[in-house]
Design a protein around this motif. Structure first.
Motif, PDB file in Angstrom:
ATOM      1  N   PRO A   1      11.404 -21.819  -6.139  1.00 38.23           N
ATOM      2  CA  PRO A   1      10.325 -21.149  -5.396  1.00 38.23           C
ATOM      3  C   PRO A   1       8.949 -21.516  -5.932  1.00 38.23           C
ATOM      4  N   GLU A   2       7.963 -21.469  -5.046  1.00 36.60           N
ATOM      5  CA  GLU A   2       6.562 -21.602  -5.454  1.00 36.60           C
ATOM      6  C   GLU A   2       5.964 -20.199  -5.388  1.00 36.60           C
ATOM      7  N   LEU A   3       6.165 -19.448  -6.443  1.00 33.88           N
ATOM      8  CA  LEU A   3       5.816 -18.034  -6.423  1.00 33.88           C
ATOM      9  C   LEU A   3       4.316 -17.802  -6.307  1.00 33.88           C
ATOM     10  N   GLU A   4       3.520 -18.621  -6.967  1.00 33.22           N
ATOM     11  CA  GLU A   4       2.065 -18.438  -6.892  1.00 33.22           C
ATOM     12  C   GLU A   4       1.576 -18.599  -5.460  1.00 33.22           C
ATOM     13  N   LYS A   5       2.109 -19.608  -4.780  1.00 31.37           N
ATOM     14  CA  LYS A   5       1.705 -19.832  -3.390  1.00 31.37           C
ATOM     15  C   LYS A   5       2.195 -18.710  -2.499  1.00 31.37           C
ATOM     16  N   ALA A   6       3.426 -18.245  -2.747  1.00 29.67           N
ATOM     17  CA  ALA A   6       3.966 -17.138  -1.963  1.00 29.67           C
ATOM     18  C   ALA A   6       3.091 -15.899  -2.111  1.00 29.67           C
ATOM     19  N   VAL A   7       2.742 -15.571  -3.341  1.00 27.15           N
ATOM     20  CA  VAL A   7       1.911 -14.396  -3.612  1.00 27.15           C
ATOM     21  C   VAL A   7       0.536 -14.555  -2.969  1.00 27.15           C
ATOM     22  N   GLU A   8      -0.011 -15.744  -3.043  1.00 27.68           N
ATOM     23  CA  GLU A   8      -1.328 -15.998  -2.443  1.00 27.68           C
ATOM     24  C   GLU A   8      -1.320 -15.714  -0.942  1.00 27.68           C
ATOM     25  N   GLU A   9      -0.308 -16.235  -0.247  1.00 28.16           N
ATOM     26  CA  GLU A   9      -0.246 -16.054   1.204  1.00 28.16           C
ATOM     27  C   GLU A   9       0.081 -14.616   1.580  1.00 28.16           C
ATOM     28  N   LEU A  10       0.957 -13.983   0.824  1.00 30.15           N
ATOM     29  CA  LEU A  10       1.300 -12.589   1.115  1.00 30.15           C
ATOM     30  C   LEU A  10       0.104 -11.672   0.882  1.00 30.15           C
ATOM     31  N   ASN A  11      -0.701 -11.985  -0.110  1.00 27.49           N
ATOM     32  CA  ASN A  11      -1.926 -11.205  -0.340  1.00 27.49           C
ATOM     33  C   ASN A  11      -2.913 -11.374   0.816  1.00 27.49           C
ATOM     34  N   LYS A  12      -2.948 -12.564   1.396  1.00 24.19           N
ATOM     35  CA  LYS A  12      -3.796 -12.781   2.564  1.00 24.19           C
ATOM     36  C   LYS A  12      -3.341 -11.889   3.721  1.00 24.19           C
ATOM     37  N   SER A  13      -2.039 -11.772   3.879  1.00 28.06           N
ATOM     38  CA  SER A  13      -1.507 -10.904   4.930  1.00 28.06           C
ATOM     39  C   SER A  13      -1.915  -9.456   4.701  1.00 28.06           C
ATOM     40  N   LEU A  14      -1.845  -9.031   3.438  1.00 25.97           N
ATOM     41  CA  LEU A  14      -2.196  -7.639   3.130  1.00 25.97           C
ATOM     42  C   LEU A  14      -3.666  -7.347   3.386  1.00 25.97           C
ATOM     43  N   LYS A  15      -4.499  -8.348   3.232  1.00 26.49           N
ATOM     44  CA  LYS A  15      -5.919  -8.139   3.516  1.00 26.49           C
ATOM     45  C   LYS A  15      -6.116  -7.832   4.996  1.00 26.49           C
ATOM     46  N   GLU A  16      -5.297  -8.442   5.834  1.00 26.29           N
ATOM     47  CA  GLU A  16      -5.377  -8.187   7.279  1.00 26.29           C
ATOM     48  C   GLU A  16      -4.730  -6.857   7.641  1.00 26.29           C
ATOM     49  N   ASN A  17      -3.611  -6.571   6.978  1.00 28.22           N
ATOM     50  CA  ASN A  17      -2.881  -5.333   7.277  1.00 28.22           C
ATOM     51  C   ASN A  17      -2.259  -4.793   5.993  1.00 28.22           C
ATOM     52  N   PRO A  18      -2.973  -3.899   5.293  1.00 27.32           N
ATOM     53  CA  PRO A  18      -2.484  -3.358   4.018  1.00 27.32           C
ATOM     54  C   PRO A  18      -1.188  -2.562   4.133  1.00 27.32           C
ATOM     55  N   LYS A  19      -0.794  -2.227   5.354  1.00 25.38           N
ATOM     56  CA  LYS A  19       0.421  -1.434   5.546  1.00 25.38           C
ATOM     57  C   LYS A  19       1.554  -2.250   6.155  1.00 25.38           C
ATOM     58  N   HIS A  20       1.464  -3.541   6.075  1.00 29.90           N
ATOM     59  CA  HIS A  20       2.500  -4.402   6.653  1.00 29.90           C
ATOM     60  C   HIS A  20       3.740  -4.359   5.769  1.00 29.90           C
ATOM     61  N   GLU A  21       4.769  -3.702   6.260  1.00 29.51           N
ATOM     62  CA  GLU A  21       5.934  -3.387   5.433  1.00 29.51           C
ATOM     63  C   GLU A  21       6.638  -4.626   4.882  1.00 29.51           C
ATOM     64  N   LYS A  22       6.878  -5.580   5.736  1.00 28.63           N
ATOM     65  CA  LYS A  22       7.586  -6.781   5.293  1.00 28.63           C
ATOM     66  C   LYS A  22       6.812  -7.525   4.210  1.00 28.63           C
ATOM     67  N   THR A  23       5.507  -7.592   4.364  1.00 25.91           N
ATOM     68  CA  THR A  23       4.675  -8.242   3.352  1.00 25.91           C
ATOM     69  C   THR A  23       4.779  -7.513   2.025  1.00 25.91           C
ATOM     70  N   LEU A  24       4.699  -6.207   2.069  1.00 27.99           N
ATOM     71  CA  LEU A  24       4.810  -5.411   0.841  1.00 27.99           C
ATOM     72  C   LEU A  24       6.163  -5.623   0.164  1.00 27.99           C
ATOM     73  N   GLN A  25       7.212  -5.706   0.949  1.00 29.21           N
ATOM     74  CA  GLN A  25       8.545  -5.910   0.398  1.00 29.21           C
ATOM     75  C   GLN A  25       8.642  -7.233  -0.363  1.00 29.21           C
ATOM     76  N   PHE A  26       8.225  -8.301   0.289  1.00 26.79           N
ATOM     77  CA  PHE A  26       8.378  -9.611  -0.339  1.00 26.79           C
ATOM     78  C   PHE A  26       7.361  -9.846  -1.447  1.00 26.79           C
ATOM     79  N   LEU A  27       6.188  -9.240  -1.325  1.00 27.70           N
ATOM     80  CA  LEU A  27       5.212  -9.375  -2.402  1.00 27.70           C
ATOM     81  C   LEU A  27       5.725  -8.694  -3.664  1.00 27.70           C
TER      82      LEU A  27
END
Length: 243
Positions: free
Chosen positions: A172-198
């Motif tokens: 896995p490229e964890l740093e990249k995964a975290v970076e993109e998932l954090n971008k998602s949270l900025k758009e929607n802080p309550k996005h459940e799937k993003t929170l799960q995988f982050l």
């Protein structure tokens, strides 16, 4: 992707399609719970009564032939490709999956800017990458997701799936995964799937405190999330071992 996503129950498909191999060799229990939550997404994708999902195998074959005979009919290629993809996933049918990819690629060639087709091809490659543990498919999925995000950069669902490809690939490229998932949270802080995988990605990075913070947000969004208890136990164990 809400109402348009083609991603059906990952866990149910994995268990029946690959005999649990990926589960046994790549995912821990909390990750399994996280992916199991994807089963709810199929409920948001009602099938119209006149779609290919209501047709017999013979009728489906006729539609495939019709698509081959009318290669410039974009609407037909798009609608059949997306419906056939969903049907093939439900049936766990490799041959139909291959046919769906051909038809979706044909639709994409006719109209490279159609958003639904681009996202569908991203999902297709994501799913095949997951089922076959194929990193090249994750790369292809990202290519389509990037095109989709270029058109709609605020699409949280696509951004999250894009980030998850980095999390699921081997290694896995964890740093990249975290970076993109954090971008998602900025758009929607309550996005459940993003929170799960982050949460999962941060745990794999050894960032226990950060994972606990995200987990707390997930609890606020959905206290019934299946993976909560398992992840909380994992966090507690790691924090105790660090003392």
């Amino acid at each position: 992707m809400n109402g348009k996503s083609l991603w059906i129950s990952i866990i149910a498909v994995i268990i029946s399609f690959v005999g649990g191999f990926i589960l046994a060799n790549a995912l821990n229990r909390s990750e399994m719970d996280t992916l199991r939550a994807e089963s709810a997404r199929i409920k948001n994708n009602p099938v119209e009564s006149n779609s290919e999902l209501t047709l017999s195998d013979e009728e489906i074959r006729k539609r495939i032939v019709e698509a081959e005979q009318n290669p410039t009919n974009f609407g037909f290629q798009k609608n059949l490709g997306m419906a056939l993809y969903r049907y093939a996933m439900m049936k766990k049918d490799d041959n139909l999956l291959n046919e769906a990819e051909k038809i979706l690629n044909r639709a994409n060639a006719l109209n490279e800017k159609d958003y639904d087709v681009i996202v569908a091809l991203g999902h297709y490659n994501f799913d095949v990458g997951l089922f076959k543990n194929d990193n090249e498919r994750y790369v292809k999925a990202r290519e389509y997701y990037q095109k989709a995000l270029a058109a709609k950069p605020n699409d949280v669902d696509v951004r999250t799936d894009y980030g998850i490809t980095f999390y699921l690939q081997n290694p896995p490229e964890l740093e990249k995964a975290v970076e993109e998932l954090n971008k998602s949270l900025k758009e929607n802080p309550k996005h459940e799937k993003t929170l799960q995988f982050l949460t999962q990605a941060l745990l794999k990075q050894g960032k226990t405190k950060e994972a606990e913070t995200i987990l707390a947000k997930l609890k606020e969004v959905n206290p019934n999330t299946p993976s909560l208890e398992q992840v909380q136990t994992q966090i507690s164990q790691e924090m105790n071992s660090a003392k």
